[in-house]
Structures are given as C-alpha cells and as structure tokens.
Design an enzyme around this catalytic site. Structure first.
Site, PDB file in Angstrom:
ATOM      1  N   GLU A 191      46.137  43.450  39.616  1.00 46.88           N
ATOM      2  CA  GLU A 191      47.051  43.477  40.764  1.00 46.88           C
ATOM      3  C   GLU A 191      48.390  44.158  40.452  1.00 46.88           C
ATOM      4  OE1 GLU A 191      47.220  39.437  42.204  1.00 46.88           O
ATOM      5  OE2 GLU A 191      45.040  39.299  42.369  1.00 46.88           O
ATOM      6  N   ASN A 235      41.823  45.718  38.072  1.00 45.50           N
ATOM      7  CA  ASN A 235      41.242  44.773  39.032  1.00 45.50           C
ATOM      8  C   ASN A 235      42.260  44.447  40.122  1.00 45.50           C
ATOM      9  OD1 ASN A 235      38.936  42.906  39.574  1.00 45.50           O
ATOM     10  ND2 ASN A 235      40.477  41.319  39.279  1.00 45.50           N
ATOM     11  N   HIS A 257      37.822  39.585  48.107  1.00 40.96           N
ATOM     12  CA  HIS A 257      38.206  38.398  48.882  1.00 40.96           C
ATOM     13  C   HIS A 257      38.344  38.825  50.351  1.00 40.96           C
ATOM     14  CE1 HIS A 257      38.847  35.919  45.375  1.00 40.96           C
ATOM     15  NE2 HIS A 257      39.688  36.806  44.854  1.00 40.96           N
ATOM     16  N   GLU A 295      35.271  39.227  42.403  1.00 42.09           N
ATOM     17  CA  GLU A 295      35.749  37.917  42.853  1.00 42.09           C
ATOM     18  C   GLU A 295      35.339  37.652  44.309  1.00 42.09           C
ATOM     19  OE1 GLU A 295      39.939  37.307  42.112  1.00 42.09           O
ATOM     20  OE2 GLU A 295      39.919  38.570  40.322  1.00 42.09           O
ATOM     21  N   ASP A 315      34.368  36.370  47.760  1.00 37.05           N
ATOM     22  CA  ASP A 315      34.151  35.239  48.663  1.00 37.05           C
ATOM     23  C   ASP A 315      34.543  35.693  50.059  1.00 37.05           C
ATOM     24  OD1 ASP A 315      36.975  35.093  48.552  1.00 37.05           O
ATOM     25  OD2 ASP A 315      36.962  33.340  47.255  1.00 37.05           O
TER      26      ASP A 315
END
Length: 365
Positions: free
Chosen positions: A176, A217, A253, A282, A284
């Site tokens: 990030e 990432n 996400h 990651e 979801d």
C-alpha cells in the site's frame, strides 16, 4: 501471498456478465443460496481442484483460531494449498518491543503448513500500518533519525526473511505505497527515507532469501486505474534499475454495492508482459447487511470473476481469500454495516461463493 509452463489457450469467459452496468448472475457461478453444511463436502476439495488447475488456492490464517478451533484448523488444512499469516508476521506482532521478538504464531503457521503440504505467503515486510509503538514514537519524537530508521528497516527485513528462508514462497515486500490518485502515500517511510526505500526493501529481502518471489501489494488495483498504473510505472522503473521486484499482488477486497471492477484481464496482462508474476492476495467480497439470497448470489459472481481472471492469465500464480469463514472475518469491525464477506458462514456452512470458486477451479485453465 507456484507454477509452470503452459501452452497458449483460448480465453474462457468468466461466469459473470455486465449489461448496462448491472451484474447478471449466471448458473455457472453459483448454487442455490442456502448454505451447504461443511460435513456434506463435495467430491473434490478446493486444493485438489487447484492442484489440477496448476494454481495455488490460499487463505489468510487467524493465529488464535488456528490454535483454538479444531474445525477451523481442519478446514484450513483440507481446502487450501497455500496459507498467509493474517497478522502474525506483521512488524507489531513479531517485534512488539525493540529487540524483543515474538515468533510464536508465525512459527506455528509455518510448521502447520509444512505438516499439511502447503506453501506460505509472507505478509508483510514494509507497511505504514500495524507498526510497533516504539518505532512510530521514536520517529515522532526525533529519537530515531533518518539514518537509524533506514538501518532499523534493513534489520527488520533481513531478520524476518532470513528466519523463514526456504520456507516462504512469496513475500509481500511493500504494501500500500500509493494513494488512489497514483501519488505516493505520505507514510513515515516516504517522509523519512524518500521513495528509494521501496527499491532498498526489495534488494534487502532478495539478499536474505534469493529464492522467494517478491511482491508489491495493494487494494483497489484490480483493474486499470491511476493507482494500478502507478504500480505499473514503478515496476518498469525498478526492473530497469535491476531491482528484484518479481510480482504484483492484487488484494481484491470488493463490495457488491460498488460494482465489479473493469479491465481486470488487461491489468494482469500488462504486468505479465513485464515478466512479473501476479496474484490475488486478499480476496473477500462484503455485502450490506443483512445478507440475503440475491446479495450472496452477486457476491459469488464477484469471487468467480476474479478467479477466472487469474485462471486466464499466465502470470497469475495464486488466488488467496482473506479468511474463509465469517466467524473470524475482519470486515464487520472495520465496516460495521457490512459483512458476510467470505466463502463460508459463521458455522462453516458453504455459501454460493464457495460453489463459485469450486466450479471455477474445476473448469481449470
């Protein structure tokens, strides 16, 4: 956060369609919305299907749940061939006091993975969040200067990567580092060290374990946009300078109320053209609560859409969900009106999203 040579293949359409901005559910993507109890499991596990598709199917692992919840532990071992520490390898966890390390949960996850034939993604070495208080306080009050901070960062990366040398397949080295508009995030790393800290981090990690694949990432970089383009431009620059940046991690996400991202395939392709690996790291998909059948059906198409994008990209080496059960999901704590973001409910019942991922893996590459 794997794989292998592949012949050129025809592009397989994902199990979703967009019409006038509306997501349409297809039969291939979901099963009926009623959850299937875990005990009534399908003939093939996710990891068995992933092995056939030559992809790693992973999950983030809650260290406390792994230690205390036998059902969680059993499903983690059965369904996934890759695991990521949700929090146990972050700096505040491994070095809560300066020079005093706690590797308990991280070591246990690595042992668990070894016992169960799983690979491990390391997460994460350099981030602006979840830093130990001694570090942030020292920078804030000036007791840790720039030169010392650079030395501390190098020591942290070297110590952690060397500890797991040969046992971590992929590392999220920097996490990030950009804002939504593509500008550098104004973190303590940028403020104190300038953007050169990114190249330094990759070089130090590579020196500590030359065989681990090293990733950038971030979130909101699924498609082509200002943020993902900033990473693309940075990757080109670093590669031209001989920096060992080898992968681009897309967190994934998502939330159903915001629509499915566009140009995902194009984004993966441009990083692949640089010779880099890509991965969904990651994933979801949260919904506005309460969840109902329609929301869960839409959620399933989102999971399947990202998975199909991965399976259709030669560069995409792994697909990791950020936890597989709502029982331990981070989402409700951060987004109080949202939830139900994972493949299974709080009782480990399989949601349509599980069936979507299972069917996508079964279709293969």
């Amino acid at each position: 956060m794997n794989r292998r040579n592949r012949r050129t293949r025809r592009f397989r359409l994902p199990a979703l369609a967009l019409l006038s901005g509306t997501l349409l559910v297809t039969g291939a993507a979901v099963q009926p919305a009623s959850a299937t109890p875990d005990r009534a499991h399908s003939p093939a596990t996710l990891r068995a299907l992933a092995d056939r598709a030559h992809v790693k199917i992973g999950t983030a692992v809650d260290g406390t749940a792994l230690a205390e919840d036998a059902t969680y532990r059993r499903i983690t071992a059965r369904e996934f061939n890759s695991v990521t520490a949700e929090n146990a390898m972050k700096w505040e966890s491994v070095e809560p006091e300066r020079g005093e390390y706690d590797w308990t949960q991280a070591d246990e996850l690595v042992r668990f993975a070894h016992r169960n034939g799983q690979v491990v993604r390391g997460h994460t070495l350099v981030w602006h969040s979840q830093l130990p208080a001694w570090l942030t306080a020292g920078v804030a009050d000036g007791s840790i200067g720039k030169a010392e901070l650079r030395s501390i960062l190098r020591n942290h990366i070297t110590t952690e990567v060397k500890r797991y040398k040969g046992r971590i397949q992929q590392w999220d080295v920097v996490n990030e580092v950009f804002e939504e508009d593509g500008s550098y995030r104004n973190s303590i790393w940028l403020q104190q060290l300038g953007p050169s800290y990114i190249a330094d981090a990759f070089r130090w990690a590579h020196a500590a374990d030359p065989k681990a694949k090293l990733f950038m990432n971030d979130y909101n970089v699924e498609g082509v946009n200002a943020k993902s383009t900033a990473y693309y431009d940075l990757a080109k620059q670093l590669l031209a300078e001989g920096v060992p940046v080898q992968g681009f991690g897309i967190q994934g996400h998502l939330a159903t109320q915001y629509g499915f991202p566009g140009q995902v395939a194009e984004n993966l392709a441009r990083f692949g053209a640089l010779g880099m690996q890509t991965a969904f790291t990651e994933v979801d998909v949260r919904v506005l609560m309460p969840a109902d059948e329609a929301k869960l059906a839409t959620q399933a198409t989102y999971f399947r859409g990202l998975l199909d994008a991965c399976l259709n990209a030669r560069s995409c080496k792994s697909f990791t969900v950020w936890g597989f059960t709502d029982k331990y999901s981070w989402v409700p704590d951060v987004f109080p009106e949202e939830g139900a973001a994972t493949l299974m409910d709080e009782e480990f019942g399989r949601k349509p999203a599980y069936a979507a991922v299972r069917d996508g893996l079964a279709a293969g590459r």
